[in-house]
Enzyme design. Structure first.
Site, PDB file in Angstrom:
ATOM      1  N   GLY A  22      39.086  34.562  38.629  1.00  0.00           N
ATOM      2  CA  GLY A  22      39.581  35.745  37.908  1.00  0.00           C
ATOM      3  C   GLY A  22      39.535  36.937  38.835  1.00  0.00           C
ATOM      4  O   GLY A  22      38.478  37.275  39.375  1.00  0.00           O
ATOM      5  N   GLY A  39      36.740  40.895  37.978  1.00  0.00           N
ATOM      6  CA  GLY A  39      36.536  40.056  39.165  1.00  0.00           C
ATOM      7  C   GLY A  39      36.717  40.838  40.450  1.00  0.00           C
ATOM      8  O   GLY A  39      35.936  40.690  41.394  1.00  0.00           O
ATOM      9  N   TYR A  40      37.722  41.713  40.479  1.00  0.00           N
ATOM     10  CA  TYR A  40      37.975  42.450  41.718  1.00  0.00           C
ATOM     11  C   TYR A  40      36.812  43.388  42.070  1.00  0.00           C
ATOM     12  O   TYR A  40      36.314  43.372  43.193  1.00  0.00           O
ATOM     13  CB  TYR A  40      39.292  43.254  41.637  1.00  0.00           C
ATOM     14  N   ASN A  58      40.436  43.273  36.630  1.00  0.00           N
ATOM     15  CA  ASN A  58      39.586  44.444  36.836  1.00  0.00           C
ATOM     16  C   ASN A  58      38.128  44.052  37.099  1.00  0.00           C
ATOM     17  O   ASN A  58      37.485  44.572  38.008  1.00  0.00           O
ATOM     18  CB  ASN A  58      39.699  45.338  35.595  1.00  0.00           C
ATOM     19  N   LYS A 108      36.089  43.198  17.750  1.00  0.00           N
ATOM     20  CA  LYS A 108      37.047  42.803  18.789  1.00  0.00           C
ATOM     21  C   LYS A 108      38.426  42.698  18.170  1.00  0.00           C
ATOM     22  O   LYS A 108      38.548  42.365  16.984  1.00  0.00           O
ATOM     23  CB  LYS A 108      36.661  41.437  19.373  1.00  0.00           C
TER      24      LYS A 108
END
Ligand code: GLU
Length: 410
Positions: free
Chosen positions: A214, A219-220, A217, A102
């Protein structure tokens, strides 16, 4: 406790009673390499600002390091270490041939112009180019990064190495070698998990209320798919606040998205009967399924006792602290852990990487079908361990992962 030691606590909780050698655990406790870099950027006004970036390569025992890059003010070395550890676990849970990594830069990208953002990204790539590559370490999008930024990463890496290397990064836009279905993949994977949960626990979608923290990207797309399948999405929020529909009627998500795009936040959405809620209030709503899809530690020992949801589906990484997880369990709330619930993103990253390496382009239906198979298989494996060993879903997922990693280490 630091974020990384919190993450390790989950490892230690999971290995109790497992026959895992001490050396395997000792190796997992330490990221293999953590790189800190300075990232100087020429700003539009001619001045130079120096940002700090990190890449943590936690483990490559099962394959190249793999995991996203986030741009956020709260990025720290401890955070990327924890997030890279979770990627090692996640990639082993879904059984893709990757280890964990990461990265991140301490920056609020909303304060930069697009040109500054591009220069920042490209400079970061120059700093980490020697340790990434299609067969060594493959970044991807994470908080505040997207397909366009992944395209800059690919381009800069190719310039430096003089190669064509689409597989150096995933989550690229489709025109730039990305996979169809990748942008929606984390939300879609989470939705597949929700569907399996509904089957397992005999829920009925029309009577299942969902609140989502949230509206990026992840959550939507999750909200959209859940709504289309008939679930009652009754509350959503973003970093500036949220909205809820107190009578439990559906939110019109397309309009909510327009409000976010045009006015900056879902909280700017106005409709009769809609109530404003803070992010804290959203977590405490009386809903069936609570979906933290923002950042780490939204649910901690402070507010866990106020959570009323029956199920928590972790679409963010690390949204429930280890203490809160125990409290929720004791309250009868089932937590579906991040390393299972949000693994759809890296699953389709794997499909993208494979298409790049094999010079192929898969149809969207093939990508989504393969994602469904993978999520279903993973769900079944985790569920069967949770049932047979009478452990929580998180412990079951960790045990599945640690056994696989341990085999690979041997
Ligand atoms: N950032 C995503 C995650 O946390 C995706 C990582 C990837 O696709 O490599 O799972």
């Amino acid at each position: 406790m630091s974020q990384y030691s919190n993450a390790l606590q989950q490892l230690h909780n999971a290995i109790q009673g497992l026959d895992i050698s001490r050396s395997v655990i000792a190796l997992l406790e330490h990221p293999e390499r953590v790189l800190t870099v300075s990232v100087p950027v020429e700003m539009d006004d001619g001045s130079t600002k120096v940002f700090t970036g990190f890449r943590s390569q936690h483990s490559n025992v099962r394959g190249p390091y793999k995991g996203g890059i986030r741009f956020h003010e709260n990025v720290s070395e401890e955070e990327v270490k924890a997030l890279s550890f979770w990627m090692t676990i996640k990639n082993a849970v879904i059984n893709v041939p990757f280890g964990g990594g990461k990265g991140g830069i301490i920056v609020n990208p909303k304060e930069l112009s697009e040109r500054e953002l591009e220069r920042l990204t490209r400079m970061f790539v120059r700093r980490i180019a020697s340790v990434i590559g299609p067969e060594t370490d493959i970044p991807a999008p994470d908080v505040n990064t997207d397909g366009k930024i992944m395209g800059w990463i690919r381009d800069e890496y190719e310039k430096i190495t003089g190669t064509d290397a689409p597989g150096v990064v995933t989550g690229k836009s489709v025109e730039d070698g990305g996979s169809l279905g990748r942008a929606e993949a984390t939300g879609r994977g989470g939705f597949f998990v929700l569907e399996r949960l509904r089957e397992e626990y005999d829920l009925d979608s029309e009577n299942t209320t969902v609140a989502i923290q949230g509206f990026g990207n992840v959550g939507y797309h999750f909200a959209r798919l859940a709504h289309e399948a008939g679930y009652k999405v009754v509350a959503v929020s973003d970093s500036r606040g949220g909205i809820s529909s107190p009578d439990g009627s559906f939110l019109n998500l397309e309009d909510v998205l327009v409000a976010k795009k045009v006015r900056g936040s879902v909280a700017d959405y106005e409709q009769v009967g809609i109530k404003r809620v803070t992010n804290e209030e959203l977590l405490e709503l009386d809903v069936d399924v609570l979906v933290p899809a923002a950042l780490e530690n939204s649910i901690t020992a402070e507010n866990a006792k106020n959570v009323k949801a029956r199920y928590v589906l972790e679409l963010a990484n690390g949204p429930v602290s280890p203490e809160a997880c125990v409290m929720l369990h004791n309250q009868g709330t089932t937590v579906i852990p991040d390393v299972l619930a949000n693994s759809g993103g890296v699953a389709v990253s794997y499909f993208e990487w494979k298409q790049n390496m094999d010079n192929e382009r898969w149809k969207e239906k093939l990508v989504n079908d393969k994602l469904k198979d993978l999520m279903d298989d993973t769900f079944d494996s985790v569920l069967s361990i949770a049932r047979n060993r009478k452990v929580t879903w998180r412990i079951a997922a960790y045990q599945l992962a640690i056994e696989r990693i341990s085999e690979a280490m041997k």
